[in-house]
Write an enzyme that holds these catalytic residues in place. Structure first.
Site, short mmCIF file in Angstrom:
data_model
loop_
_atom_site.label_atom_id
_atom_site.label_comp_id
_atom_site.label_asym_id
_atom_site.label_seq_id
_atom_site.Cartn_x
_atom_site.Cartn_y
_atom_site.Cartn_z
CB CYS A 45 -0.94 -0.02 1.21
SG CYS A 45 -1.94 1.47 1.35
CB CYS A 50 -3.30 2.49 -1.53
SG CYS A 50 -3.49 0.80 -1.01
CE LYS A 53 -4.73 4.02 -6.34
NZ LYS A 53 -5.22 2.67 -6.15
CE1 TYR A 179 -11.08 -4.10 -6.97
CE2 TYR A 179 -10.84 -1.82 -6.30
CZ TYR A 179 -11.46 -3.04 -6.17
OH TYR A 179 -12.45 -3.20 -5.25
CD GLU A 183 -6.99 1.94 -8.94
OE1 GLU A 183 -5.83 1.59 -8.64
OE2 GLU A 183 -7.91 2.04 -8.10
CG HIS A 436 -28.89 22.70 -4.57
ND1 HIS A 436 -29.01 21.77 -5.60
CD2 HIS A 436 -29.03 23.92 -5.12
CE1 HIS A 436 -29.23 22.44 -6.73
NE2 HIS A 436 -29.24 23.73 -6.47
CD GLU A 441 -28.47 18.56 -4.93
OE1 GLU A 441 -29.43 18.91 -4.21
OE2 GLU A 441 -27.87 19.35 -5.68
P1 NDP Z 1 -7.91 -8.10 -10.22
O1 NDP Z 1 -8.09 -9.42 -9.67
O2 NDP Z 1 -8.77 -6.97 -9.79
O3 NDP Z 1 -7.97 -8.17 -11.81
C1 NDP Z 1 -7.16 -9.05 -12.54
C2 NDP Z 1 -7.52 -8.90 -13.98
O4 NDP Z 1 -6.62 -9.65 -14.77
C3 NDP Z 1 -8.91 -9.41 -14.30
O5 NDP Z 1 -9.50 -8.54 -15.24
C4 NDP Z 1 -8.65 -10.77 -14.89
O6 NDP Z 1 -9.60 -11.16 -15.85
C5 NDP Z 1 -7.34 -10.53 -15.61
N1 NDP Z 1 -6.55 -11.74 -15.77
C6 NDP Z 1 -6.22 -12.64 -14.82
N2 NDP Z 1 -5.47 -13.63 -15.33
C7 NDP Z 1 -5.31 -13.34 -16.64
C8 NDP Z 1 -4.66 -14.00 -17.71
N3 NDP Z 1 -3.99 -15.13 -17.53
N4 NDP Z 1 -4.72 -13.42 -18.92
C9 NDP Z 1 -5.39 -12.26 -19.12
N5 NDP Z 1 -6.03 -11.60 -18.15
C10 NDP Z 1 -6.01 -12.15 -16.91
O7 NDP Z 1 -6.37 -7.79 -9.98
P2 NDP Z 1 -5.52 -6.49 -9.91
O8 NDP Z 1 -4.14 -6.98 -10.07
O9 NDP Z 1 -6.06 -5.43 -10.77
O10 NDP Z 1 -5.72 -6.06 -8.39
C11 NDP Z 1 -5.51 -6.99 -7.35
C12 NDP Z 1 -6.35 -6.65 -6.19
O11 NDP Z 1 -5.77 -5.57 -5.49
C13 NDP Z 1 -7.76 -6.17 -6.53
O12 NDP Z 1 -8.65 -7.22 -6.72
C14 NDP Z 1 -8.10 -5.33 -5.34
O13 NDP Z 1 -8.61 -6.17 -4.34
C15 NDP Z 1 -6.77 -4.75 -4.93
N6 NDP Z 1 -6.62 -3.38 -5.44
C16 NDP Z 1 -7.43 -2.42 -4.91
C17 NDP Z 1 -7.36 -1.14 -5.36
C18 NDP Z 1 -8.28 -0.12 -4.79
O14 NDP Z 1 -8.82 -0.34 -3.72
N7 NDP Z 1 -8.52 0.99 -5.48
C19 NDP Z 1 -6.41 -0.72 -6.39
C20 NDP Z 1 -5.61 -1.82 -6.89
C21 NDP Z 1 -5.72 -3.09 -6.43
P3 NDP Z 1 -11.02 -11.84 -15.43
O15 NDP Z 1 -11.87 -10.75 -14.90
O16 NDP Z 1 -11.50 -12.39 -16.72
O17 NDP Z 1 -10.68 -12.89 -14.43
#
Ligand code: NDP
Length: 452
Positions: A45, A50, A53, A179, A183, A436, A441
């Site tokens: 983080c 976090c 970012k 995410y 982002e 407002h 709102e």
């Molecule tokens: P996520 O799990 O959110 O997303 C992973 C993405 O990668 C999905 O779209 C998934 O597709 C895709 N994917 C997975 N494997 C493959 C593959 N072999 N080939 C192609 N695409 C693939 O992971 P992130 O790394 O983005 O984030 C990890 C976690 O960290 C989040 O889930 C969240 O909990 C946390 N996070 C929170 C944030 C916040 O609070 N703002 C910011 C960043 C991270 P599919 O959907 O089809 O499985």
């Protein structure tokens, strides 16, 4: 906790959000606590997640502010942006936070041990040449980016590396639809790169409300981001101009930088957990019960390495619950109505059930939805809309879900998360006076449900 035949009452492996909170809180309750960390204090983080970012999201937001200002009478020139200056300023802030974490731990009486820790047995932790005995062990080792094993994968980078890139290349391809992908696509496009986002499914942000997913996709396209859905990636190739991202159907995108944002996996490989019989799940996830207890008594795990909800405030909640538990008051983290934001551009904020989840859980639902142009965009002329949605139980009028795409969505949804925790009904929303003129709102003035 108070068996003085051990060096420590609690030994925490990993000084990220969860580990630090557990260590500090346990020490404040009188426990003798050590925390081992091989990297910088604060974990993902603070160092590569976090915090940096969000600083970059702010940086990208100035691009909008400079553009929008023209409609409000300000001069026309956008000042030049320096990636190197942003990274340098961010590094100063992260180093300051590392120091804050060090002081917080030290001030609580927690002993910080630098180095990679592994377990010799359930009560013995080894760090380099040193061995420490402990009554209780907490695994809080977090996770790391996952990269699919395809030819040329190493030509791409992962999110950790974005924070120290020497420059922002002109063309960026982001692979993934979660995410991190969404982002960074927003950050890099805001800071001037031409961005493609490649996702294997039909619409990104799987698991979020469909109106959020569709609205955000539309707004990102308006911002010039090239969304390539339904594209698998089966290899990366070096070309004379850059890197080519290739799909099995013959689709290709060329970029100067490829970012893998394809999920994260737990950091549990070299701690000695398997040898001790700690049950691990898929990808090395530490399997825990509702009290964060692993299959081996005295060894607990919290945060991303348990892959319950990979969010900093959840890891902190798990840490607080754990300290109660090891102090003899078994306490489980409450995972209901956890709000979350995606710091995309525009932002997403959400709490509670999506429309699909509510229906799947057997609720008869009424949906309220508003799509409007926020006031800022009247004079700025920006063609961007805000979407707000309420999912309401038809039978008892309870608000089951609150969803938003638009500026400050994270800030706005935080307050509504309290309302959901209190079990607010739609009638309570209606009885609340709006502020407002704000966008928020709208959440208390939606009167007519949308047609099914
Ligand atoms: P996520 O799990 O959110 O997303 C992973 C993405 O990668 C999905 O779209 C998934 O597709 C895709 N994917 C997975 N494997 C493959 C593959 N072999 N080939 C192609 N695409 C693939 O992971 P992130 O790394 O983005 O984030 C990890 C976690 O960290 C989040 O889930 C969240 O909990 C946390 N996070 C929170 C944030 C916040 O609070 N703002 C910011 C960043 C991270 P599919 O959907 O089809 O499985």
């Amino acid at each position: 906790m108070a068996d003085h035949s051990f060096d420590y009452d609690l030994f925490v492996i990993g000084a990220g959000s969860g580990g630090v909170r557990a260590a500090r809180t346990a020490a404040a309750r009188g426990a003798r606590v050590a925390v081992a960390e091989a990297g910088r204090l604060g974990g993902t983080c603070v160092n590569v997640g976090c915090v940096p970012k969000k600083l970059m999201v702010y940086a990208a937001g100035f691009a909008d502010a400079f553009d929008d200002a023209r409609g409000f009478g300000w001069g026309s020139a956008r000042p030049a942006f320096s990636w190197a200056d942003l990274i340098a300023a961010k590094d100063v802030e992260i180093t300051r936070l590392n120091g804050v974490y060090q002081r917080l731990l030290g001030g609580s009486g927690v002993i910080i041990i630098e180095g990679r820790a592994h377990l010799a047995d359930a009560h013995t932790v080894v760090v380099g040449d040193a061995r420490f005995t402990t009554e209780t062990v907490l695994i809080a080792t977090g996770g790391r980016p996952f990269v699919p094993d395809v030819p040329g994968a190493r030509l791409g980078i992962v999110s950790d590396a974005v924070f120290s890139l020497p420059e922002l290349p002109p063309r960026v391809a982001v692979i993934g639809g979660g995410y991190i992908a969404v982002e960074f696509a927003g950050i890099m496009s805001g800071l001037g790169a031409e961005v493609s986002l490649i996702y294997r499914g039909p619409l990104f942000l799987r698991g979020f409300d469909n109106d959020i997913r569709a609205t955000l996709a539309g707004e990102m396209v308006k911002r010039g981001i090239d969304l390539r859905f339904n594209m698998e990636v089966d290899r990366l190739e070096r070309t004379s101009e850059g890197i080519r991202v290739c799909g099995p159907a013959g689709d290709e995108i060329e970029a100067d930088l490829v970012l893998w944002a394809t999920g994260r996996v737990p950091n549990t490989g070299d701690i000695g957990l398997e040898k001790l019989g700690v049950e691990l799940g898929e990808n090395g996830t530490v399997v825990v019960d509702e009290f964060s207890q692993t299959s081996v008594p005295g060894i607990y795990a919290i945060g991303d390495c348990t892959d319950r909800m990979a969010l900093t405030p959840v890891a902190i909640g798990e840490a607080m619950a754990l300290v109660e538990t090891i102090n003899g008051r078994p306490t489980a983290m409450d995972y209901s109505n956890v709000p979350t934001a995606v710091f995309s551009r525009p932002q997403v904020g959400t709490v509670g059930f999506t429309e699909d989840e509510a229906r799947a859980a057997g609720h008869e639902v009424v949906i309220f939805r508003a799509t409007f142009r926020p006031m800022l965009n009247t004079l700025s002329g920006r063609d961007e809309h805000t979407m707000m949605k309420l999912v309401v139980d038809e039978t008892d009028d309870r608000v089951l879900g609150v969803h938003m795409v638009g500026p400050d969505a994270g800030e706005i949804i935080q307050g509504f998360a309290v309302a959901l925790k209190c079990g607010a009904t739609k009638a309570r929303f209606d009885a609340t006076v709006g502020i407002h003129p704000t966008a928020a709102e709208e959440f208390v003035t939606m009167r007519e449900p949308v047609d099914d």
